[in-house]
Design an enzyme around this catalytic site. Sequence first.
Site, PDB file in Angstrom:
ATOM      1  N   LYS A  58       0.893  -1.165   0.000  1.00  0.00           N
ATOM      2  CA  LYS A  58       0.000   0.000   0.000  1.00  0.00           C
ATOM      3  C   LYS A  58       0.930   1.213   0.000  1.00  0.00           C
ATOM      4  CE  LYS A  58      -2.965   3.188   1.352  1.00  0.00           C
ATOM      5  NZ  LYS A  58      -1.887   4.200   1.449  1.00  0.00           N
ATOM      6  N   GLU A  65       5.394  -0.567  13.896  1.00  0.00           N
ATOM      7  CA  GLU A  65       6.460   0.171  14.571  1.00  0.00           C
ATOM      8  C   GLU A  65       5.950   1.593  14.673  1.00  0.00           C
ATOM      9  OE1 GLU A  65       8.620   2.762  14.890  1.00  0.00           O
ATOM     10  OE2 GLU A  65      10.204   2.189  13.475  1.00  0.00           O
ATOM     11  N   CYS A 115      12.317   7.497  13.604  1.00  0.00           N
ATOM     12  CA  CYS A 115      11.665   6.783  14.716  1.00  0.00           C
ATOM     13  C   CYS A 115      12.560   6.775  15.948  1.00  0.00           C
ATOM     14  CB  CYS A 115      11.405   5.331  14.356  1.00  0.00           C
ATOM     15  SG  CYS A 115      10.748   5.095  12.724  1.00  0.00           S
TER      16      CYS A 115
END
Lengths: 521, 521
Positions: A177, A258, A295
């Site tokens: 996606k 995550e 992150c």
Amino acid sequence: MVAGRYVSSESRVFHAINAATGESLPGDFYPATEQDADDALKAAQGAFKEYRLVGNERRAAFLRAIAAEISALGAVLTERAVAESGLPEARISGETGRTTGQLNLFASLVEEGSWVDAVIDTAQPDRKPLARPDIRKMLNPVGPVVVFGASNFPLAFSVAGGDTASALAAGCPVIVKVHPAHPGTSALVGAAILKAAAATGMPEGVFSMLYDSGYSVGEVLVGHPLTKAVTFTGSYKGGMALAKLAAERSTPIPVFAEMGSINPVVLLPGSLQKRPHELASKYAASITLGAGQFCTNPGLLLGIKSEGLDSFISELSKLMSEIPSATMLTPGICKNYHTLSEEVLQEKGVSLFARSEKSGTAEFSQSAAILAGVTATEFISNPRLREEIFGPYSLLVLAEDEAELEQVVASLEGQLTVTIMGEEEELETYTDVIDSLSQITGRIILNGVPTGVEVCHAMQHGGPFPATNDSRFTSVGSDAVYRFVRPLAWQDWKNELLPPELQDGNPLAIWRKVNNNWTKD
Amino acid sequence: MVAGRYVSSESRVFHAINAATGESLPGDFYPATEQDADDALKAAQGAFKEYRLVGNERRAAFLRAIAAEISALGAVLTERAVAESGLPEARISGETGRTTGQLNLFASLVEEGSWVDAVIDTAQPDRKPLARPDIRKMLNPVGPVVVFGASNFPLAFSVAGGDTASALAAGCPVIVKVHPAHPGTSALVGAAILKAAAATGMPEGVFSMLYDSGYSVGEVLVGHPLTKAVTFTGSYKGGMALAKLAAERSTPIPVFAEMGSINPVVLLPGSLQKRPHELASKYAASITLGAGQFCTNPGLLLGIKSEGLDSFISELSKLMSEIPSATMLTPGICKNYHTLSEEVLQEKGVSLFARSEKSGTAEFSQSAAILAGVTATEFISNPRLREEIFGPYSLLVLAEDEAELEQVVASLEGQLTVTIMGEEEELETYTDVIDSLSQITGRIILNGVPTGVEVCHAMQHGGPFPATNDSRFTSVGSDAVYRFVRPLAWQDWKNELLPPELQDGNPLAIWRKVNNNWTKD
């Protein structure tokens, strides 16, 4: 792009946006339909049997061919990715290298073959009271995997990023996606995968890629009965929404989300006293690297009040206020960053230590770096201060003493990383703090910065909730492949009909655990 | 029993039932309260830090001491377990041996130490463009584990069964929710654990055990914020209810639910022709072993119509109708078995091949073995025929030809085991069927029976949904320990402060993957 064919069932069209200028970029992109998603999954399921049995050499060749096709895109890819993401050219070049490096790492893993964790317990026909059968097990791919592209790594965690590479390495077909922030980059990389699949004779359904400017296609993909696993890198809200969708299925599947973290950095007194400027310059760079859009960005600094801490704060403030502003990934992310960081500055007890100047005319896309400060007491009592703010922001918590530092640590949730900055001789004094920190993180770093996640065998990129929803797995490094497999045991099977990994004589010459010893014999 | 103390906060009392006679057995059991559950989990969390750092030798000594204390119970334990479960003495003795064997297996695993999967990638300070850090990871225990005792293994999957043994081996404290069908057996085993903990100096909170005649204590345990994982062996309904409770938590935790299956057995034509009587006698024994109360009971037999199949059916019918009736685990299970098996016999196209006689006076506790038959067409169109019936029941599906056999296989859901009975020379002809079967099972057996699950390193006891809710893990064998751990990576850490498993020089002499090679160096 469904199983090698480009389809445009929808009449709606969306365009890519230049992150720095806000202007439309060339190219028409068609949101996928529910039918497209169903077609892609059926094609993936159809390709699965052939692909999982294609053999290590051919699977590795496919991965290497993807890497080569991506490299061959050269400046065309770099330019498009820079325009769509706002990230500088050097970063995109580095990320392209990381992406092809990951594909080649997984190709090597597949070629070498030991990753399947073959375990063999041979028969003991004379055992009393019952004979022991011959049992052999290894890991097998689970089936079609849905990969959500991430906004902050348009290459390394997107169409042919670590999730796709590890799923394909495991033997699973992939449906991506596409992240709507870099559709053109995705189209180039998707075409590279298509060429590689054709050149290496892979079944067409092994890879599909669907666009959507909203959420509906993603929902269909996660809920589809043929989907066997889902990967996602992004916000807490996004990750939890996908996990919830998966939990509502009649047949459960894992979602590997995550969701980021604030990556606490504990500054021990010795280091603050001895080298406050060195620490400040290391952290000014880490907090603002890639406009803070990692992150593992260090969003929380913890220290005990001291002269050293004062020097550190003053130097870090000076450095951060001088940081040139940078283009953020999307105007939405930029707006969100400024809204959230300004809101936190209004919270009780929070003070502003430094804020850099925005530059350029396109202010809507530019980030200002922010360093804020708060006392330990206020931090502990206010959960809002423990939430991630995606961007070049960090909050410094000032503790009165070691006891208060421990209380701050006890108030923290799960993290991707935790870092200790300390002198060798003082570490022993803080073993309790270090032990507590080790319980809430996936990776614990000494005297480094959390940004820069090494792609290797020992990497763990995944920490306790809410950093991820499943701390048992990693999304970076070769062990990422273990997200897409399950064990299958063969009992008393005829040798020639076993998978080669489990046959007598070890024809693939892999590492195997035979009667509890690792051996290549 | 909360952290070494016996508490009875509730005034309600329940008693154990003699499975064969329905009479009450001696002993008062007190349902636990929500407060007891909270106390047990707080004690477990308190004990966790000490227990996870206790060292391999002491942890192994604890496991061995539990095994020794259970062995020392001797006839007292056997008699009570026989009375409560209705299982014969030989089975209970065998199960006691399996239970102590499991505890000793996990003790050996802990002593040997390599199970932590230590992976080390050493630094490359001269790597360009960036130096590679030193990264080392290993598996660490997650924290308190809640174990639900299973009705069908009052020892091997109950208080000190495989779940408890593997969780304690991993370094996790355990809270057992006792199965109400064998409270006295549980009390004896729980006391044995208590003695072992005291003798080996373990923190008291490392083990607690709570009674409940209903569901409320289990619900509190699964929902408690300190619970980090849950294990369950039992019905689909029970397993899914626990998984749902866990999914509703604000912090997700894994539930490992082994929910049984119908364990299809494919009888290939060659074997049916060559040795129908041998197959029939093997399967008559397997279907009725332990009154059919095994997760791996062969509830479904598949064959292509032939003279050989006719001989097999006639011999198996004869043998099964002569099987003596047996006491089932509880009157409820017995009633359920007879209700469900009679209902299936009323389904369209289902015929009765054989039913054994009930014997004895206590008919409510006795099982009759049942063999039923149905055509492939009826089987494929009726999902009800694919549901497990817990007890000595098997359904034989008759296919017209290989194509219909493949359709039957395609209609099956996930299974713990699949078995092929075939002659060596005919297996090659059926590789497609075998490949399809391998995709729906955790273990695939050639020319054996699925009952009798070997406790070894290569065992996989866990198959695709709905056999379990997570086919990536096993509840039998040494790999069961991997349900209770997560990886933690140490980056650039000071050698002496690393866990010994990761230190230079490999002080524990374990197998480690160093720069991608397994070594003890």
